[in-house]
Design an enzyme around this catalytic site. Sequence first.
Site, PDB file in Angstrom:
ATOM      1  N   LYS A 169       0.846  -1.189   0.000  1.00  0.00           N
ATOM      2  CA  LYS A 169       0.000   0.000   0.000  1.00  0.00           C
ATOM      3  C   LYS A 169       0.886   1.246   0.000  1.00  0.00           C
ATOM      4  O   LYS A 169       1.994   1.238   0.556  1.00  0.00           O
ATOM      5  CB  LYS A 169      -0.894   0.001   1.233  1.00  0.00           C
ATOM      6  CG  LYS A 169      -1.934  -1.090   1.195  1.00  0.00           C
ATOM      7  CD  LYS A 169      -2.978  -0.801   0.132  1.00  0.00           C
ATOM      8  CE  LYS A 169      -3.944  -1.963  -0.009  1.00  0.00           C
ATOM      9  NZ  LYS A 169      -5.064  -1.640  -0.899  1.00  0.00           N
ATOM     10  N   ASP A 197      -0.209  -0.226  -4.714  1.00  0.00           N
ATOM     11  CA  ASP A 197      -1.611   0.196  -4.738  1.00  0.00           C
ATOM     12  C   ASP A 197      -1.727   1.480  -3.919  1.00  0.00           C
ATOM     13  O   ASP A 197      -1.464   1.461  -2.712  1.00  0.00           O
ATOM     14  CB  ASP A 197      -2.475  -0.913  -4.117  1.00  0.00           C
ATOM     15  CG  ASP A 197      -3.961  -0.593  -4.132  1.00  0.00           C
ATOM     16  OD1 ASP A 197      -4.346   0.480  -4.648  1.00  0.00           O
ATOM     17  OD2 ASP A 197      -4.737  -1.430  -3.639  1.00  0.00           O
ATOM     18  N   GLU A 223      -1.544   0.479  -9.082  1.00  0.00           N
ATOM     19  CA  GLU A 223      -2.989   0.257  -8.886  1.00  0.00           C
ATOM     20  C   GLU A 223      -3.700   1.497  -8.373  1.00  0.00           C
ATOM     21  O   GLU A 223      -3.235   2.157  -7.441  1.00  0.00           O
ATOM     22  CB  GLU A 223      -3.162  -0.909  -7.914  1.00  0.00           C
ATOM     23  CG  GLU A 223      -4.617  -1.289  -7.644  1.00  0.00           C
ATOM     24  CD  GLU A 223      -4.724  -2.633  -6.949  1.00  0.00           C
ATOM     25  OE1 GLU A 223      -3.906  -3.541  -7.229  1.00  0.00           O
ATOM     26  OE2 GLU A 223      -5.625  -2.784  -6.106  1.00  0.00           O
ATOM     27  N   GLU A 249     -11.657  -1.778  -8.782  1.00  0.00           N
ATOM     28  CA  GLU A 249     -12.340  -2.276  -7.587  1.00  0.00           C
ATOM     29  C   GLU A 249     -13.443  -1.325  -7.140  1.00  0.00           C
ATOM     30  O   GLU A 249     -14.335  -1.725  -6.402  1.00  0.00           O
ATOM     31  CB  GLU A 249     -11.343  -2.525  -6.449  1.00  0.00           C
ATOM     32  CG  GLU A 249     -10.714  -1.264  -5.910  1.00  0.00           C
ATOM     33  CD  GLU A 249      -9.659  -1.571  -4.842  1.00  0.00           C
ATOM     34  OE1 GLU A 249      -8.551  -1.986  -5.229  1.00  0.00           O
ATOM     35  OE2 GLU A 249      -9.940  -1.405  -3.652  1.00  0.00           O
ATOM     36  N   ASP A 272     -14.412  -6.650  -8.706  1.00  0.00           N
ATOM     37  CA  ASP A 272     -14.614  -7.504  -7.539  1.00  0.00           C
ATOM     38  C   ASP A 272     -15.905  -8.282  -7.781  1.00  0.00           C
ATOM     39  O   ASP A 272     -16.970  -7.662  -7.944  1.00  0.00           O
ATOM     40  CB  ASP A 272     -14.707  -6.643  -6.266  1.00  0.00           C
ATOM     41  CG  ASP A 272     -14.651  -7.494  -5.008  1.00  0.00           C
ATOM     42  OD1 ASP A 272     -15.346  -8.532  -4.958  1.00  0.00           O
ATOM     43  OD2 ASP A 272     -13.898  -7.136  -4.084  1.00  0.00           O
ATOM     44  N   HIS A 299     -10.359  -8.072  -7.919  1.00  0.00           N
ATOM     45  CA  HIS A 299     -10.085  -7.555  -6.570  1.00  0.00           C
ATOM     46  C   HIS A 299     -10.753  -8.474  -5.548  1.00  0.00           C
ATOM     47  O   HIS A 299     -11.853  -8.972  -5.785  1.00  0.00           O
ATOM     48  CB  HIS A 299     -10.668  -6.146  -6.453  1.00  0.00           C
ATOM     49  CG  HIS A 299     -10.661  -5.593  -5.068  1.00  0.00           C
ATOM     50  ND1 HIS A 299     -11.767  -5.617  -4.231  1.00  0.00           N
ATOM     51  CD2 HIS A 299      -9.673  -4.999  -4.358  1.00  0.00           C
ATOM     52  CE1 HIS A 299     -11.449  -5.040  -3.081  1.00  0.00           C
ATOM     53  NE2 HIS A 299     -10.200  -4.663  -3.128  1.00  0.00           N
ATOM     54  N   GLU A 332      -5.821 -12.388  -5.949  1.00  0.00           N
ATOM     55  CA  GLU A 332      -5.455 -11.541  -4.805  1.00  0.00           C
ATOM     56  C   GLU A 332      -5.780 -12.268  -3.495  1.00  0.00           C
ATOM     57  O   GLU A 332      -6.928 -12.657  -3.255  1.00  0.00           O
ATOM     58  CB  GLU A 332      -6.213 -10.210  -4.860  1.00  0.00           C
ATOM     59  CG  GLU A 332      -5.922  -9.339  -3.650  1.00  0.00           C
ATOM     60  CD  GLU A 332      -6.346  -7.885  -3.816  1.00  0.00           C
ATOM     61  OE1 GLU A 332      -7.253  -7.599  -4.630  1.00  0.00           O
ATOM     62  OE2 GLU A 332      -5.759  -7.024  -3.126  1.00  0.00           O
TER      63      GLU A 332
HETATM   64 MG    MG Z   1      -6.672  -2.073  -4.503  1.00  0.00          MG
END
Ligand code: MG
Length: 394
Positions: A169, A197, A223, A249, A272, A299, A332
């Site tokens: 992240k 991301d 991302e 997502e 997702d 996602h 993921e």
């Molecule tokens: Mg993400």
Amino acid sequence: MRIQDVHTYVLRAELREPFGSSQRWVEGRSAVLVRVVTDDGRSGWGEAYGPRIPEAVSVLIQAAIKPLIVNEEADRIEYLWQRMYGALRDSGQKGVAVAAISAVDIALWDLNARELQVPVYRLLGGPVRTRIDAYATGLYFPRQGDPVAAAVEEASRYAREGFRLIKLKGGLDSALDIARIRAVQAAVGSNVAVALDVNHSLHPSAAISLGRKLEELGVSWFEEPVQPEDYEGYARVRAALDIPVAGGEAEYTSYGFRELVSRRCVDILQPDVCSTGGFTEARRVAAIAHAWGLRCFPHVWGTPIALAAAAHFLAALPNPVASLQPEPVWLEVDRSTNPLRDEIAEPPFRLSDGAVEVPDSPGLGVEIDEEALKRFLVPEYSYFSHAHSIEGPV
Ligand code: MG
């Protein structure tokens, strides 16, 4: 096999150690699960992604969706999808309404696959692959301590477990993002790839300058660089960079992905299954990706139901580019703290050699532990009948 009832379970667990993304501190995990029950006693499970407001999903399913589908034949999935979306589209083309439809749709696929005694991926077109490369999502921001050292420790653990791709992240401080990536790369070595991301926290110009540095570091993808509504910004970022741009997502249905794709926003689509409209709609998103030659890595941020749904989806997904040596499609695997994921069901698969085997038992291959479910239940917003094993409010 007519639909007799639709149960919803709102689940919540507080976390002792919150962790952060660019958007928020995650202090608890939540989920809403759906169980569709038929008049001959069968049932199927689904899940909605939308962890901030599971109560709204539950109420929406009970008030708006259940009356539309009760007494309908459970195997008319396309018909039921259009019936649900058609009733909600004037007030809910994205967000909670589509997440609610997704959960019911997944439950219908699970139900029908169980009835036919096949895994869901058989109904989705059969296996292109049953072993799927998995990547670890984690490396959020710790509330205390050194975020670089924490990233190294966590990434080293995932590398030891066998993951060959790890997603960090970022998005709060570009210099920190680069420092964390460099430190992780040095720790895990060149056999483990990294992706970043930033959860749509950057302006396009900032995203482009960070993206150039990510290219130099050989990062696998970038991302959600910019806000999901900013199609022009996405297109600017993608046109300026060679690194694959990923997103989706926070996008919904094939209508939403049509915009994301036709405006040339992304290289990697990330629907997702639990929020883009269930399997029924995720298949249409996959068809768009296929026609445009784009990758589609769903996602996932949920319970074993969400994990299994993504795995079945990926099992039946065509290779993005035909080749004797097709590139991986990535599953993921969220490794951040989540007692719901860990306790309400056995994991649908275990990692070996950086990949997982898609469950081949009927349906999604997930058996919910109803005793465990009770421990996390938010009763005021959960609706299920006493006749179906769990006792609670109706
Ligand atoms: Mg993400």
